[in-house]
Scaffold this motif. Structure first.
Motif, mmCIF file in Angstrom:
data_model
loop_
_atom_site.group_PDB
_atom_site.id
_atom_site.type_symbol
_atom_site.label_atom_id
_atom_site.label_comp_id
_atom_site.label_asym_id
_atom_site.label_seq_id
_atom_site.Cartn_x
_atom_site.Cartn_y
_atom_site.Cartn_z
ATOM 1 N N TRP A 90 0.837 -1.209 0.000
ATOM 2 C CA TRP A 90 0.000 0.000 0.000
ATOM 3 C C TRP A 90 0.869 1.254 0.000
ATOM 4 O O TRP A 90 0.651 2.173 -0.787
ATOM 5 C CB TRP A 90 -0.923 -0.008 1.225
ATOM 6 C CG TRP A 90 -1.950 1.090 1.217
ATOM 7 C CD1 TRP A 90 -3.190 1.044 0.629
ATOM 8 C CD2 TRP A 90 -1.831 2.392 1.823
ATOM 9 N NE1 TRP A 90 -3.850 2.233 0.827
ATOM 10 C CE2 TRP A 90 -3.042 3.078 1.556
ATOM 11 C CE3 TRP A 90 -0.838 3.036 2.559
ATOM 12 C CZ2 TRP A 90 -3.272 4.382 2.008
ATOM 13 C CZ3 TRP A 90 -1.069 4.334 3.001
ATOM 14 C CH2 TRP A 90 -2.271 4.993 2.723
ATOM 15 N N TRP A 131 -5.458 -1.449 -4.563
ATOM 16 C CA TRP A 131 -5.398 -0.516 -3.430
ATOM 17 C C TRP A 131 -6.142 0.779 -3.734
ATOM 18 O O TRP A 131 -6.078 1.300 -4.850
ATOM 19 C CB TRP A 131 -3.947 -0.151 -3.110
ATOM 20 C CG TRP A 131 -3.101 -1.213 -2.478
ATOM 21 C CD1 TRP A 131 -1.896 -1.674 -2.924
ATOM 22 C CD2 TRP A 131 -3.353 -1.919 -1.244
ATOM 23 N NE1 TRP A 131 -1.391 -2.623 -2.067
ATOM 24 C CE2 TRP A 131 -2.270 -2.791 -1.020
ATOM 25 C CE3 TRP A 131 -4.400 -1.893 -0.313
ATOM 26 C CZ2 TRP A 131 -2.200 -3.630 0.087
ATOM 27 C CZ3 TRP A 131 -4.328 -2.741 0.787
ATOM 28 C CH2 TRP A 131 -3.244 -3.584 0.975
ATOM 29 N N THR A 135 -7.259 4.161 4.779
ATOM 30 C CA THR A 135 -6.489 3.420 5.798
ATOM 31 C C THR A 135 -7.002 3.735 7.208
ATOM 32 O O THR A 135 -7.565 4.813 7.442
ATOM 33 C CB THR A 135 -4.978 3.785 5.697
ATOM 34 O OG1 THR A 135 -4.264 3.148 6.746
ATOM 35 C CG2 THR A 135 -4.743 5.281 5.781
ATOM 36 N N CYS A 179 -5.106 -1.333 5.743
ATOM 37 C CA CYS A 179 -5.176 -0.676 4.433
ATOM 38 C C CYS A 179 -6.317 -1.282 3.630
ATOM 39 O O CYS A 179 -6.597 -2.475 3.743
ATOM 40 C CB CYS A 179 -3.851 -0.851 3.685
ATOM 41 S SG CYS A 179 -2.493 0.034 4.489
ATOM 42 N N ALA A 181 -8.473 -2.283 0.223
ATOM 43 C CA ALA A 181 -8.392 -2.634 -1.195
ATOM 44 C C ALA A 181 -9.800 -2.963 -1.682
ATOM 45 O O ALA A 181 -10.663 -3.370 -0.908
ATOM 46 C CB ALA A 181 -7.474 -3.832 -1.392
ATOM 47 N N CYS A 196 -1.224 -4.137 5.061
ATOM 48 C CA CYS A 196 -0.662 -3.070 4.218
ATOM 49 C C CYS A 196 0.533 -3.562 3.402
ATOM 50 O O CYS A 196 0.877 -2.958 2.390
ATOM 51 C CB CYS A 196 -0.256 -1.876 5.092
ATOM 52 S SG CYS A 196 -1.670 -1.124 5.930
ATOM 53 N N ARG A 202 -3.057 -0.989 -8.200
ATOM 54 C CA ARG A 202 -3.459 0.277 -7.579
ATOM 55 C C ARG A 202 -4.125 1.158 -8.625
ATOM 56 O O ARG A 202 -3.937 0.947 -9.827
ATOM 57 C CB ARG A 202 -2.248 1.014 -7.004
ATOM 58 C CG ARG A 202 -1.243 1.436 -8.070
ATOM 59 C CD ARG A 202 0.050 1.949 -7.455
ATOM 60 N NE ARG A 202 1.067 2.247 -8.452
ATOM 61 C CZ ARG A 202 1.840 1.337 -9.027
ATOM 62 N NH1 ARG A 202 1.693 0.062 -8.737
ATOM 63 N NH2 ARG A 202 2.743 1.686 -9.927
#
Ligand SMILES: [Ca+2]
Length: 211
Positions: A90, A131, A135, A179, A181, A196, A202
């Protein structure tokens, strides 16, 4: 129904219009203050630039606006999006988005979510996660987008029984999952909290730019 050729031609014409407008905006931005000489005051100049920026925005919308984004980025609703094919943690994903001129995507609307999901499908391989800029690393359970905005507590973006701050089969990840996703489940995309250090695709987001 329009042929592809007609669509391309229309797009070329609109892109040319956008290019002209962009050069006007650039020109206006580069004109030195000439208030003393009786020309546009700084205030007028600012207003003029704002007007031209709004025009540019309209042209970006009309022409699908990829010309308003860096090469390889895709335009959607006033911003630019990038869909790299490699996988990173991440933090490394965020660093890579920043280095490319943006940051991880903030999924601020269902329309944006639909756009991103449609676009990212061809780029995702293997285990299908990507991602996003969300967070709870600062405070457990306090999920925030990277601009500091809290995730709506009524958000229906989480998959069922997520986030669960899982710590691994044998508790080998005492830090839990901090984190977020996005992944496809059945026919819709949902959020999952993940470690993470997992490596996923991403999506980067950036402001439009005047070329
Ligand atoms: Ca967590």
């Amino acid at each position: 129904m329009r042929t592809d050729l007609e669509r391309n031609e229309r797009r070329d014409v609109e892109a040319a219009g956008a290019a002209v407008m962009l050069s006007v905006v650039q020109h206006a931005a580069s004109v030195p203050s000439c208030a003393a000489a009786g020309g546009l005051s700084d205030h007028d100049k600012e207003n003029e630039i704002k007007k031209l920026e709004a025009e540019k925005q309209k042209l970006c919308e009309k022409s699908m606006g990829d010309d308003c984004c860096a090469r390889g980025w895709k335009y959607f609703s006033g911003k630019c999006y990038y869909f790299p094919t490699d996988k990173k943690t991440w933090t490394a994903s965020r660093d890579a988005c920043v280095a490319a001129g943006g940051d991880l995507v903030i999924v601020s609307s269902t329309e944006l979510q639909d756009f991103v999901n449609r676009r990212i499908l061809p780029f995702i391989t293997g285990y299908h996660y990507y991602w996003v800029g969300l967070t709870d690393a600062v405070k457990e359970g306090d999920w925030r987008w990277i601009d500091g905005t809290p995730l709506s507590t009524t958000s229906r973006m989480w998959s069922s029984d997520q986030p669960d701050n899982w710590k691994g089969e044998r508790g080998e990840h005492p830090e839990g999952e901090d984190c977020a996703a996005m992944a496809l489940r059945s026919t819709s995309y949902f959020l999952f909290d993940k470690f993470c250090d997992d490596r996923f695709n991403r999506v980067c987001e950036a402001k439009t730019q005047i070329k």
